[in-house]
Structure formats: structure tokens, C-alpha cells
Scaffold this motif. Structure first.
Motif, PDB file in Angstrom:
ATOM      1  N   ASN A   1       0.843  -1.204   0.000  1.00  0.00           N
ATOM      2  CA  ASN A   1       0.000   0.000   0.000  1.00  0.00           C
ATOM      3  C   ASN A   1       0.873   1.247   0.000  1.00  0.00           C
ATOM      4  O   ASN A   1       1.876   1.305   0.704  1.00  0.00           O
ATOM      5  CB  ASN A   1      -0.902   0.010   1.246  1.00  0.00           C
ATOM      6  N   ASN A   2       0.477   2.219  -0.791  1.00  0.00           N
ATOM      7  CA  ASN A   2       1.216   3.482  -0.912  1.00  0.00           C
ATOM      8  C   ASN A   2       2.623   3.288  -1.471  1.00  0.00           C
ATOM      9  O   ASN A   2       3.499   4.128  -1.279  1.00  0.00           O
ATOM     10  CB  ASN A   2       1.294   4.210   0.438  1.00  0.00           C
TER      11      ASN A   2
ATOM     12  N   SER B   1       1.326  -1.201  -8.250  1.00  0.00           N
ATOM     13  CA  SER B   1       0.805  -1.004  -6.903  1.00  0.00           C
ATOM     14  C   SER B   1      -0.141  -2.168  -6.595  1.00  0.00           C
ATOM     15  O   SER B   1      -0.797  -2.706  -7.486  1.00  0.00           O
ATOM     16  CB  SER B   1       0.034   0.320  -6.810  1.00  0.00           C
TER      17      SER B   1
ATOM     18  N   PHE C   1       3.990   4.155   4.523  1.00  0.00           N
ATOM     19  CA  PHE C   1       3.262   5.285   3.973  1.00  0.00           C
ATOM     20  C   PHE C   1       4.127   5.958   2.905  1.00  0.00           C
ATOM     21  O   PHE C   1       5.294   5.616   2.738  1.00  0.00           O
ATOM     22  CB  PHE C   1       2.906   6.271   5.083  1.00  0.00           C
ATOM     23  N   PRO C   2       3.597   6.948   2.179  1.00  0.00           N
ATOM     24  CA  PRO C   2       4.403   7.644   1.165  1.00  0.00           C
ATOM     25  C   PRO C   2       5.653   8.260   1.774  1.00  0.00           C
ATOM     26  O   PRO C   2       5.736   8.504   2.980  1.00  0.00           O
ATOM     27  CB  PRO C   2       3.438   8.716   0.631  1.00  0.00           C
TER      28      PRO C   2
ATOM     29  N   SER D   1      -6.215   4.930   7.391  1.00  0.00           N
ATOM     30  CA  SER D   1      -5.266   3.887   6.979  1.00  0.00           C
ATOM     31  C   SER D   1      -5.235   2.750   7.995  1.00  0.00           C
ATOM     32  O   SER D   1      -5.265   1.569   7.640  1.00  0.00           O
ATOM     33  CB  SER D   1      -3.865   4.481   6.824  1.00  0.00           C
TER      34      SER D   1
END
Length: 308
Positions: A32-33, A71, A250-251, A264
Motif C-alpha cells: 500500500n502506498n 501497486s 506510507f508515502p 489507513s
């Protein structure tokens, strides 16, 4: 005989179904991300792409090597899994889904001479019906079936169907299987076994049953019995995961909005719950953690941890 049907490089295979031009080319799937690598095709593994590698660290390497990057798409993977399991259930009177890409199959309804051809035709049926290639490992016990599946995946001569059906095959397979590749033997147990001189599955089977029970408890004894060809695990009492973890990056810039962070975490919790329900289990405790990146040495690091 018991079998396990295991989808080959499942996430990558799902992406290839909708992009056939990627067949034979390296593919990786990101968490994810787009935090890190969570799945790789055989070609990507051959290039040395490591599982869990942070995407930002290997981005240039992936581009240089022509690796296709996707992704994660869990909606797609879940749908493809249901298609595979549906086709398996049509052909097998009794089966148990073990994970999103694995299912144990009861082959006791087949005559011994019919098993290999049936498995070959079943694998072809699944690939034709879904586009997902599978490997089928077959043996007298579930643990040996998992080992057979490993050989079926890694040696082309088996054509994705490997059977351990006699003592010679069992001995050879166990001698070639590292102890850390045995189903149910985790990192801690591997370390303990290696310290005791147990390096292969065959080494483990050459120990004494009473010593195994004393040293590795009843769980270790069940694995020992299964490796020796004595069924101790059935479709009705598959071992469950005692701990379920959903952890994502996370990003790169992080998340500075509390609402986004809560959303999230809620999504991650839902993923854990889905896996818990598949096991028909209940939750005893929940731990939630979040932390800032530790690689930015000039920035202060923070983390939160909650246990319920």
C-alpha cells in the motif's frame, strides 16, 4: 493422499492476466502506498530483487533492469483467488482454503495410478479458466505435500506437479530441503534447530520422538511425524496463525493528517479481521503502532504504540 494447490507468484500472475505482454518478464508488486516490494515474479527473483526492499531505494535499479512495477490491487487479487478456488471446488469433493493463493485438496477419492494425470489436468484447467498457473504438491501428509509443492515450483521437470509417494522420494526430498523451508518451522525454531545440528528436514526426522517432544513440544512432534509420513494434521484442524500482522509503509513524505492516519489504520485492521474470519478464530488482543522513518538521521523520530 493429500495435495496442496499453490498459485505461482500469485500477485504477479494476476497482473499478467490483464497484461499478457508481461509473460516472461520481471514483475514486482508494491505494498500500500508503494512502500516496499511484497511480491515478485520468478524473473524478478532471478534479478536479485529482495522481498521487502523499500521502493525508493531500488526504484532506479528496477527501471534500469526493465522491471514492471505495480501497486497492490487487493480487490483484483481477491477476485482472482475466488475464481481459482471455485474451479478447484468443482473438481475436488473435499478441500480447505488455506490462504489467498493456497488450498489443501483431499485426493483420497482417486486411485493411486490416476493421481498424477488428474493433477496435471486439474492444473491445466485452472490455468485455462483463470490464466493463473498453479503447482500441485502431493504426498501422504500435508507437510510433505508442501515440500512436494516447493520442488514442483523450482524444478521445471516436474511440470508443476510433484508427488512424494514412496520412501525413496521422501528421503531424497527431505535431504534436499533446508529446515527453514519446512512448513511450520519459523525463524526462531530454525535458529534453535541449527544450533542443535539440524540443518535439513532429513536431519530432523533422524532424531528421537521423545526428544523432539521434550525439546520442541507437541507442535514440533506433529511436524516430525508428518515428515516421517504419518498424518497428524487433517483438513479439519489446520494450524492457525497465532499472530496476524498487517504492516505497510506510507508515502515518502509521510502522513501529516490525523484523519488520513486513522483511515489507513482502519483499513489495515479490516485486512486483519478478514484473515481472522477465514481461520474461524476470535481475537484476544490488538496492538497498533505507527512510527516515523528511521532512515532520516537528521530528523527526530517518533513512534506510538497501543495495546488492547
Amino acid at each position: 493422499m493429500i495435495a496442496i494447490a499453490d498459485c505461482n507468484n500469485f500477485y504477479a500472475s494476476c497482473e499478467r492476466v490483464f497484461c499478457p505482454s508481461l509473460n516472461g518478464k520481471p514483475v514486482v508488486i508494491l505494498s500500500n502506498n508503494d512502500g516496499c516490494v511484497i511480491a515478485r515474479s520468478s524473473e524478478a527473483k532471478a534479478l536479485g530483487i529482495k522481498m521487502g526492499a523499500p521502493f525508493f531505494q531500488i526504484k532506479n535499479e528496477l527501471e534500469a533492469k526493465g522491471v514492471a512495477v505495480f501497486s497492490s490491487n487487493y480487490t483484483l487479487y481477491g477476485d482472482m483467488s475466488r475464481r481459482v478456488m471455485s474451479l478447484l471446488s468443482e473438481a475436488i469433493p473435499e478441500m480447505q482454503i488455506y490462504s489467498i493463493d493456497e488450498a489443501f485438496l483431499d485426493f483420497s477419492f482417486l486411485e493411486k495410478d490416476d493421481i498424477h494425470n488428474f493433477a496435471i489436468q486439474l492444473a491445466k484447467k485452472i490455468e485455462k479458466g483463470t490464466g493463473i498457473p498453479i503447482t500441485i504438491g502431493i504426498a501422504p501428509t500435508m507437510t510433505l505435500a508442501k515440500i512436494a509443492s516447493h520442488f514442483g515450483k523450482n524444478y521445471n521437470g516436474y511440470q508443476h506437479v510433484c508427488i512424494i509417494d514412496n520412501e525413496e522420494k521422501r528421503k531424497k526430498a527431505l535431504q534436499l530441503t533446508s529446515i527453514d523451508e519446512v512448513w511450520g518451522v519459523g525463524h526462531r525454531l530454525t535458529t534453535k534447530m541449527r544450533n542443535l545440528g539440524i540443518n535439513t528436514a532429513w536431519d530432523f526426522t533422524q532424531t528421537n520422538a521423545s526428544w523432539v517432544k521434550k525439546t520442541f513440544t507437541i507442535t514440533g512432534l506433529r511436524t516430525w511425524e508428518e515428515l516421517n509420513g504419518h498424518p497428524c494434521i487433517s483438513l479439519d484442524n489446520l494450524p492457525h496463525q497465532h499472530r496476524i500482522l498487517t504492516s505497510r509503509s506510507f508515502p515518502d513524505k509521510g502522513i501529516g493528517n490525523l484523519n488520513l492516519l486513522e483511515e489507513s489504520i482502519a483499513n489495515f485492521a479490516a485486512s486483519c479481521v478478514e484473515r481472522l474470519r477465514r481461520q474461524h478464530c476470535v481475537c484476544e488482543s490488538i496492538a497498533v503502532f505507527a512510527r516515523t522513518k528511521q532512515i532520516h538521521h537528521d530528523d527526530p523520530c517518533f513512534q506510538i504504540f497501543r495495546f488492547h
